[in-house]
Design a protein around this motif. Structure first.
Motif, PDB file in Angstrom:
ATOM      1  N   ILE A  82       0.976  -1.370   0.264  1.00  0.00           N
ATOM      2  CA  ILE A  82       0.088  -0.032  -0.027  1.00  0.00           C
ATOM      3  C   ILE A  82       1.082   1.392  -0.004  1.00  0.00           C
ATOM      4  O   ILE A  82       1.782   1.430   0.846  1.00  0.00           O
ATOM      5  N   TYR A  83       0.828   2.094  -0.972  1.00  0.00           N
ATOM      6  CA  TYR A  83       1.446   3.336  -1.182  1.00  0.00           C
ATOM      7  C   TYR A  83       0.387   4.499  -0.578  1.00  0.00           C
ATOM      8  O   TYR A  83      -0.523   4.615  -1.332  1.00  0.00           O
ATOM      9  N   GLY A  84       0.718   5.341   0.543  1.00  0.00           N
ATOM     10  CA  GLY A  84      -0.450   6.196   0.973  1.00  0.00           C
ATOM     11  C   GLY A  84      -0.182   7.558   0.362  1.00  0.00           C
ATOM     12  O   GLY A  84      -0.971   8.385   0.684  1.00  0.00           O
ATOM     13  N   GLY A  85       1.053   7.870  -0.356  1.00  0.00           N
ATOM     14  CA  GLY A  85       1.011   9.216  -0.767  1.00  0.00           C
ATOM     15  C   GLY A  85       0.951  10.143   0.090  1.00  0.00           C
ATOM     16  O   GLY A  85       1.506  10.015   1.265  1.00  0.00           O
ATOM     17  N   ALA A 129      13.341   6.341  -3.543  1.00  0.00           N
ATOM     18  CA  ALA A 129      14.781   6.226  -4.172  1.00  0.00           C
ATOM     19  C   ALA A 129      14.751   6.091  -5.835  1.00  0.00           C
ATOM     20  O   ALA A 129      15.587   6.744  -6.429  1.00  0.00           O
ATOM     21  N   TYR A 130      13.715   5.489  -6.477  1.00  0.00           N
ATOM     22  CA  TYR A 130      13.841   5.542  -7.918  1.00  0.00           C
ATOM     23  C   TYR A 130      13.436   6.913  -8.534  1.00  0.00           C
ATOM     24  O   TYR A 130      14.153   7.133  -9.315  1.00  0.00           O
ATOM     25  N   GLN A 131      12.659   7.633  -7.999  1.00  0.00           N
ATOM     26  CA  GLN A 131      12.266   9.087  -8.558  1.00  0.00           C
ATOM     27  C   GLN A 131      13.346   9.855  -8.068  1.00  0.00           C
ATOM     28  O   GLN A 131      13.631  10.694  -8.852  1.00  0.00           O
ATOM     29  N   ALA A 132      14.236   9.834  -6.899  1.00  0.00           N
ATOM     30  CA  ALA A 132      15.300  10.704  -6.516  1.00  0.00           C
ATOM     31  C   ALA A 132      16.540  10.598  -7.416  1.00  0.00           C
ATOM     32  O   ALA A 132      16.924  11.404  -7.812  1.00  0.00           O
ATOM     33  N   LEU A 133      16.635   9.061  -7.814  1.00  0.00           N
ATOM     34  CA  LEU A 133      17.876   8.979  -8.832  1.00  0.00           C
ATOM     35  C   LEU A 133      17.194   9.150 -10.155  1.00  0.00           C
ATOM     36  O   LEU A 133      18.494   9.937 -10.841  1.00  0.00           O
ATOM     37  N   GLU A 272       0.329   9.449 -11.657  1.00  0.00           N
ATOM     38  CA  GLU A 272       1.263   8.814 -13.120  1.00  0.00           C
ATOM     39  C   GLU A 272       2.468   8.533 -12.418  1.00  0.00           C
ATOM     40  O   GLU A 272       3.103   7.870 -13.167  1.00  0.00           O
ATOM     41  N   ASP A 273       3.241   9.579 -11.915  1.00  0.00           N
ATOM     42  CA  ASP A 273       4.524   9.356 -11.599  1.00  0.00           C
ATOM     43  C   ASP A 273       4.741   8.085 -10.719  1.00  0.00           C
ATOM     44  O   ASP A 273       5.612   7.187 -10.879  1.00  0.00           O
ATOM     45  N   VAL A 274       3.690   7.944  -9.707  1.00  0.00           N
ATOM     46  CA  VAL A 274       4.027   6.575  -8.794  1.00  0.00           C
ATOM     47  C   VAL A 274       3.696   5.391  -9.862  1.00  0.00           C
ATOM     48  O   VAL A 274       4.703   4.450  -9.782  1.00  0.00           O
ATOM     49  N   ALA A 275       2.710   5.533 -10.876  1.00  0.00           N
ATOM     50  CA  ALA A 275       2.482   4.346 -11.505  1.00  0.00           C
ATOM     51  C   ALA A 275       3.690   3.957 -12.349  1.00  0.00           C
ATOM     52  O   ALA A 275       3.973   2.873 -12.411  1.00  0.00           O
ATOM     53  N   SER A 276       4.375   4.983 -13.007  1.00  0.00           N
ATOM     54  CA  SER A 276       5.426   4.861 -13.730  1.00  0.00           C
ATOM     55  C   SER A 276       6.748   4.152 -13.032  1.00  0.00           C
ATOM     56  O   SER A 276       7.327   3.248 -13.302  1.00  0.00           O
ATOM     57  N   ALA A 277       6.730   4.798 -11.719  1.00  0.00           N
ATOM     58  CA  ALA A 277       7.828   4.189 -10.812  1.00  0.00           C
ATOM     59  C   ALA A 277       7.878   2.750 -10.347  1.00  0.00           C
ATOM     60  O   ALA A 277       8.541   1.969 -10.458  1.00  0.00           O
ATOM     61  N   PHE A 278       6.351   2.399 -10.078  1.00  0.00           N
ATOM     62  CA  PHE A 278       6.386   1.138  -9.858  1.00  0.00           C
ATOM     63  C   PHE A 278       6.509   0.087 -10.906  1.00  0.00           C
ATOM     64  O   PHE A 278       6.738  -0.911 -10.815  1.00  0.00           O
ATOM     65  N   ALA A 279       5.907   0.533 -12.113  1.00  0.00           N
ATOM     66  CA  ALA A 279       6.301  -0.329 -13.350  1.00  0.00           C
ATOM     67  C   ALA A 279       7.720  -0.688 -13.483  1.00  0.00           C
ATOM     68  O   ALA A 279       7.929  -1.600 -13.833  1.00  0.00           O
ATOM     69  N   ALA A 280       8.667   0.427 -13.502  1.00  0.00           N
ATOM     70  CA  ALA A 280      10.089   0.316 -13.356  1.00  0.00           C
ATOM     71  C   ALA A 280      10.556  -0.867 -12.188  1.00  0.00           C
ATOM     72  O   ALA A 280      11.553  -1.646 -12.476  1.00  0.00           O
ATOM     73  N   ILE A 281      10.116  -0.401 -11.004  1.00  0.00           N
ATOM     74  CA  ILE A 281      10.292  -1.101  -9.888  1.00  0.00           C
ATOM     75  C   ILE A 281       9.924  -2.865 -10.027  1.00  0.00           C
ATOM     76  O   ILE A 281      10.790  -3.625  -9.624  1.00  0.00           O
ATOM     77  N   ARG A 282       8.853  -2.955 -10.582  1.00  0.00           N
ATOM     78  CA  ARG A 282       8.382  -4.339 -10.844  1.00  0.00           C
ATOM     79  C   ARG A 282       9.281  -4.976 -11.720  1.00  0.00           C
ATOM     80  O   ARG A 282       9.687  -6.413 -11.644  1.00  0.00           O
ATOM     81  N   GLY A 283       9.867  -4.149 -12.891  1.00  0.00           N
ATOM     82  CA  GLY A 283      10.993  -5.035 -13.730  1.00  0.00           C
ATOM     83  C   GLY A 283      12.061  -5.228 -12.974  1.00  0.00           C
ATOM     84  O   GLY A 283      12.595  -6.308 -13.314  1.00  0.00           O
TER      85      GLY A 283
END
Length: 323
Positions: A82-85, A129-133, A272-283
């Motif tokens: 769960i990502y609470g934003g 971590a993903y978005q900061a990087l 949209e940012d979070v969805a994109s980040a999690f797509a990369a993280i899942r990969g």
């Protein structure tokens, strides 16, 4: 059901276990039985009264994990993170309770390889971590990146994602005891501030050139030291301030070397940012590149011990409350 409620913010905060009615599912949401919720720096800031958007009484924690019990989107029994934003645990009740109704867009189905403890430690740390990087630091393959607080939950995620992006992370820790934890995260070079001078150690590790980027969840005086260890036109990405909100910067170094200080705030991320980040993280997860780190787990009634563990800055991974 049981809920841990911060009834008064401040120092000390007042928290109590309450019996509350079972929440009822509604369209666009899922009813989740909570397995674990994190106790993280945001939890501490909210309960101390330092987050303007938060009002007591409030159930804390904006990330965790659980099992779906009722949903039009997810099958019953689906294990989710769960990502609470910027809402859960801040302007809305969070996850330190036995059951919660959560918007479907905030749920991420967990891979079979992850247990529910690991799922609880995944959302905020790895999106941050993903978005900061990538979005803020714009890291490139082959770059050398410094990671302060490298033995903590966010430091662990920063190291793992830096490696996944083919950068070279250099971990920075405050004591010798923490060195092995940063090494286990994947940092082949770890700087121990209790025994080494930061700038000299970075210069030694980079053949005198300095690091390309630094990612700093610690803040305080360390931020200025990190800037001094960067190459010309390098950047520090400031992510947190558990070590203090005031830093000293060598302005001549900033100007002459054209260095930069950049801020990152997870609560500014769009859906949209979070969805994109999690797509990369899942990969990355599918490739076996990411694995969250757990420090400790406590029952709801042991919340004081969990917050003491967080405040000690000795944790080497995520701290969990298990309803």
């Amino acid at each position: 059901m049981k809920a841990l409620v911060a009834t008064r913010f401040g120092s000390p905060a007042h928290m109590t276990l309450e019996e509350r009615p079972m929440p009822v599912c509604k369209p666009g949401h899922s009813l989740v039985r909570i397995h674990a919720a994190t106790v993280n720096p945001l939890s501490s800031l909210v309960r101390s009264g330092r987050v303007a958007a938060a009002r007591a009484p409030r159930v804390l924690s904006n990330d965790g994990s659980g099992v779906v019990e009722d949903s039009a989107t997810f099958a019953r029994g689906t294990r989710v993170a769960i990502y609470g934003g910027a809402q859960l645990g801040i302007s809305e009740d969070g996850l330190q309770q036995q059951w919660v109704v959560v918007e479907d867009k905030r749920l991420i189905e967990l891979p079979e390889s992850f247990d529910l403890d690991e799922g609880a430690a995944l959302p905020i740390n790895y999106v941050t971590a993903y978005q900061a990087l990538t979005r803020v630091g714009q890291v490139q393959a082959g770059q050398i990146v410094l990671v302060s607080g490298a033995s903590g939950a966010l430091g662990h995620a920063l190291i793992q994602i830096a490696l996944a992006l083919e950068a070279t992370p250099v971990g920075i820790v405050s004591t010798s005891r923490k060195v092995p934890y940063a090494q286990r995260s994947g940092a082949t070079t770890v700087i121990d501030l209790s025994r080494q001078d930061l700038k000299q150690a970075v210069l030694d590790a980079t053949a005198g050139s300095g690091a390309d980027l630094a990612f700093d969840p610690v803040g305080g005086e360390l931020l200025g030291q990190l800037m001094g260890a960067l190459r010309t036109r390098g950047a520090v990405v400031s992510i947190g301030f558990v070590g203090g909100t005031t830093a000293s910067v060598d302005v001549a170094d900033l100007v002459v070397e054209e260095k930069r200080i950049l801020g990152y705030d997870a609560w500014l991320e769009t859906d949209e940012d979070v969805a994109s980040a999690f797509a990369a993280i899942r990969g990355f997860i599918a490739k076996g590149l990411l694995r969250p780190s757990i420090d400790s787990g406590y029952a709801l009634a042991e919340y004081a011990a969990a917050h003491e563990r967080l405040a000690s800055r000795e944790a080497t991974g995520s701290i969990l409350l298990r309803p």
